[in-house]
Design an enzyme around this catalytic site. Structure first.
Site, PDB file in Angstrom:
ATOM      1  N   THR A 338      94.499  52.251 105.617  1.00  0.00           N
ATOM      2  CA  THR A 338      93.079  52.063 105.944  1.00  0.00           C
ATOM      3  C   THR A 338      92.304  53.380 105.839  1.00  0.00           C
ATOM      4  O   THR A 338      92.873  54.442 105.675  1.00  0.00           O
ATOM      5  CB  THR A 338      92.939  51.498 107.371  1.00  0.00           C
ATOM      6  OG1 THR A 338      93.777  52.249 108.248  1.00  0.00           O
ATOM      7  CG2 THR A 338      93.344  50.058 107.417  1.00  0.00           C
ATOM      8  N   ASP A 339      90.981  53.275 105.986  1.00  0.00           N
ATOM      9  CA  ASP A 339      90.113  54.456 105.877  1.00  0.00           C
ATOM     10  C   ASP A 339      89.812  55.050 107.238  1.00  0.00           C
ATOM     11  O   ASP A 339      88.804  55.728 107.416  1.00  0.00           O
ATOM     12  CB  ASP A 339      88.791  54.072 105.214  1.00  0.00           C
ATOM     13  CG  ASP A 339      88.991  53.392 103.886  1.00  0.00           C
ATOM     14  OD1 ASP A 339      89.679  53.976 103.046  1.00  0.00           O
ATOM     15  OD2 ASP A 339      88.480  52.275 103.705  1.00  0.00           O
ATOM     16  N   SER A 364      86.859  57.939 111.207  1.00  0.00           N
ATOM     17  CA  SER A 364      86.391  57.098 110.124  1.00  0.00           C
ATOM     18  C   SER A 364      86.268  58.028 108.937  1.00  0.00           C
ATOM     19  O   SER A 364      85.451  58.936 108.943  1.00  0.00           O
ATOM     20  CB  SER A 364      85.044  56.497 110.497  1.00  0.00           C
ATOM     21  OG  SER A 364      84.494  55.894 109.370  1.00  0.00           O
ATOM     22  N   ARG A 365      87.125  57.827 107.936  1.00  0.00           N
ATOM     23  CA  ARG A 365      87.195  58.823 106.861  1.00  0.00           C
ATOM     24  C   ARG A 365      86.045  58.719 105.873  1.00  0.00           C
ATOM     25  O   ARG A 365      85.740  59.668 105.192  1.00  0.00           O
ATOM     26  CB  ARG A 365      88.526  58.704 106.110  1.00  0.00           C
ATOM     27  CG  ARG A 365      89.703  58.974 107.003  1.00  0.00           C
ATOM     28  CD  ARG A 365      90.952  59.361 106.243  1.00  0.00           C
ATOM     29  NE  ARG A 365      92.050  59.463 107.182  1.00  0.00           N
ATOM     30  CZ  ARG A 365      92.877  58.482 107.480  1.00  0.00           C
ATOM     31  NH1 ARG A 365      92.753  57.316 106.864  1.00  0.00           N
ATOM     32  NH2 ARG A 365      93.832  58.639 108.358  1.00  0.00           N
ATOM     33  N   VAL A 366      85.432  57.554 105.760  1.00  0.00           N
ATOM     34  CA  VAL A 366      84.372  57.445 104.762  1.00  0.00           C
ATOM     35  C   VAL A 366      83.031  57.021 105.347  1.00  0.00           C
ATOM     36  O   VAL A 366      81.990  57.216 104.740  1.00  0.00           O
ATOM     37  CB  VAL A 366      84.755  56.455 103.635  1.00  0.00           C
ATOM     38  CG1 VAL A 366      85.928  56.971 102.846  1.00  0.00           C
ATOM     39  CG2 VAL A 366      85.055  55.081 104.181  1.00  0.00           C
TER      40      VAL A 366
END
Ligand code: ATP
Ligand code: MG
Length: 508
Positions: A338-339, A364-366
């Site tokens: 997941t991101d 939350s990477r993006v």
């Protein structure tokens, strides 16, 4: 008994009479063993992986193993009436589910059959449940926020449309609530929602459906229920079926939110299937392809580029941990697919800090590239402030002699923590979140006692809505704070605080 040679040859001739036809008709096979929802079938020489098979009594099965001499299939219905020697027919089709708007406002089984009492599903199209995920060139990076309506998440762990964000935590830490609040918050935002319940109690799912209906939030939702009482194959198929339904909307340029509640139970169902199919067990007895199972599912969630319609699927898979252990097999797998993850802590939940989000371990990477500017302006320091607060909190336990700076960090941190509390079933609109966090960020609340924080915030927002509508309108329009707007909002809050203090004096 003695047989003479002519009789023997007649018998053999009789036996091999249909042999040629038998070899030819590789579309019909014979059950040689059945049990625990698994059938082993002899024949079916040309069966495809994932193909739908028809057993007697209209029971369907799905091909999972292609062996040298036989085929292993999982039954998508009851195995009670299937016996050794039954004939099985190929259908030349892979497993498909109905798709389209007819599914909205419905509760269906993993094969798309209605589970509510509203009659048959109307559909014009079906889609195979398995599909190769969209390629790199068809995708685009996330650029539109998916508003959860939860302050702690929208501010610190923002999610974008097309993102895959894991919700992870122990039992009863509010995982489902976060996903459901996000669904509730999509009302009127043109996001269709699919809620896939895997291995849950029917009563829990019925409760969620009833509450969504009561809030008028069910007409854009499809619920797929593979409850704990369903056999493992149904639970295994459910998320793929949900994804197929979501993909249909995405390809029509629409935005979809899909929730998998939860993938730990899905992994367990797949493990049961695999062991029964006699596949080799690996770590924690899960089969070797368990990572591939979840990655090929979650890779299908994405944001498509303009040329492909610009639709998106945002996926919120849920994973249950044991005693907060996020380094177990399934949690680490899904974290890496997941991101980002929203990590919920049972200690926080028990101590009343709900939603129990651990801001340190959640990322939350993006999503931040989709966060609107005004939110960035008020929320950028939250994570650090909270981390600072937690660190100092442990120090403060050793003595009461604290310097002014530490005291300030502690007071402010406590206010921030308090302001991020939010009950479930009450998502907020983004502008309200921004205004509340603005007040917290500018330290307007640091002199209040903690129980006052949330009542103050909601009354303050009410006041601004009633008397300073223009600030809300401007924020809605510009989505960012200018110096002037900063001033305006600050003075409106000061104004409100004065009346609040007067009121407090009066009630003393
Ligand atoms: P399970 O492990 O059983 O699936 P879960 O982690 O999904 O549990 P929920 O079912 O979402 O947890 O929540 C557990 C209970 O806590 C529910 O009764 C819910 O109403 C309550 N709850 C969840 N979030 C909040 C909140 N923010 N404020 C107050 N109560 C909450
Ligand atoms: Mg739950």
């Amino acid at each position: 008994m003695k047989l003479n040679p002519s009789e023997i040859s007649a018998l053999i001739k009789e036996q091999i009479k249909g042999y040629e036809n038998l070899v030819e008709s590789s579309d019909v096979g014979t059950v040689i063993a059945v049990g625990d929802g698994i059938a082993t079938i002899y024949g079916l020489k040309n069966a495809m992986l994932g193909e739908l098979l028809l057993f007697p009594n209209d029971v369907y099965g799905m091909v999972m193993n292609l062996n040298l001499d036989d085929v292993g299939a999982v039954l998508l219905g009851s195995d009670r009436q299937i016996k050794e020697g039954d004939t099985v027919k190929r259908t030349h089709k892979v497993v498909e589910v109905p798709v389209g708007d007819g599914l909205l406002g419905r509760v269906v089984s993993p094969l798309g059959l209605p589970l509510d009492e509203v009659g048959p599903i109307s559909y014009a199209k079906t889609r195979p449940i398995e599909r190769i995920a969209p390629g790199v060139m068809t995708r685009k990076s996330v650029n539109t926020p998916l508003e959860t309506g939860i302050k702690a998440i929208d501010s610190m762990i923002p999610i974008g449309r097309g993102q895959r964000e894991l919700i992870i935590g122990d039992r009863q830490t509010g995982k489902t609530s976060i996903a459901i609040d996000t669904i509730v918050n999509q009302k009127g935002k043109n996001v269709k929602c699919v809620y896939v319940a895997i291995g849950q109690k029917n009563s829990t799912v019925a409760g969620i459906v009833a509450k969504l209906k009561a809030r008028g939030c069910f007409d854009y939702v499809t619920v797929i229920n593979a409850s704990a009482s369903e056999p493992a194959p149904q639970q295994y198929v459910a998320p793929f079926a949900g994804m197929a339904m979501a993909e249909e909307w995405m390809e029509n340029g629409e935005d979809v939110l899909i929730v998998f509640d939860d993938l730990s139970k899905h992994a367990v169902a797949y493990r049961a299937l695999s062991l029964l199919l006699r596949r080799a067990p690996g770590r924690e007895a899960y089969p070797g392809d368990i990572f591939y199972l979840h990655s090929r599912l979650l890779e299908r969630a994405c944001k498509l580029s303009k040329d492909y319609g610009g639709g998106s699927i945002t996926a919120l898979p849920i994973v249950e941990t044991q005693a907060g252990d996020i380094s177990a097999y399934i949690p680490t797998n899904i974290i890496s697919i997941t991101d980002g993850q929203i990590f919920l802590v049972s200690d926080f939940f028990a101590s009343g800090q709900r939603p129990a989000v651990d801001s340190g371990l959640s990322v939350s990477r993006v999503g931040s590239s989709a966060q609107i500017k005004a939110m960035k302006q008020v929320a950028s320091s939250l994570k650090i402030e909270l981390a600072n607060y937690r660190e100092n909190l442990s120090f403060s336990q050793f003595g009461s002699d604290l310097d002014a700076e530490t005291k300030r960090i502690l007071t402010h941190g406590a206010v921030v923590t308090e302001a991020l509390k939010q009950v479930n079933w009450a998502p907020m609109n983004m502008i309200r979140e921004i205004i509340e966090l603005f007040a917290v960020n500018k330290k307007f609340l640091d002199d209040l006692s903690l129980p006052e924080v949330n009542p103050f915030l909601s009354e303050m927002y009410q006041y601004i809505e009633d008397s300073h509508r223009e600030i809300i309108d401007e924020l809605n329009e510009k989505k960012a704070f200018t110096d002037e707007l900063n001033e305006k909002l600050a003075s409106a809050i000061k104004e409100y605080k004065k009346t609040y203090e007067l009121k407090k004096e009066a009630t003393k």
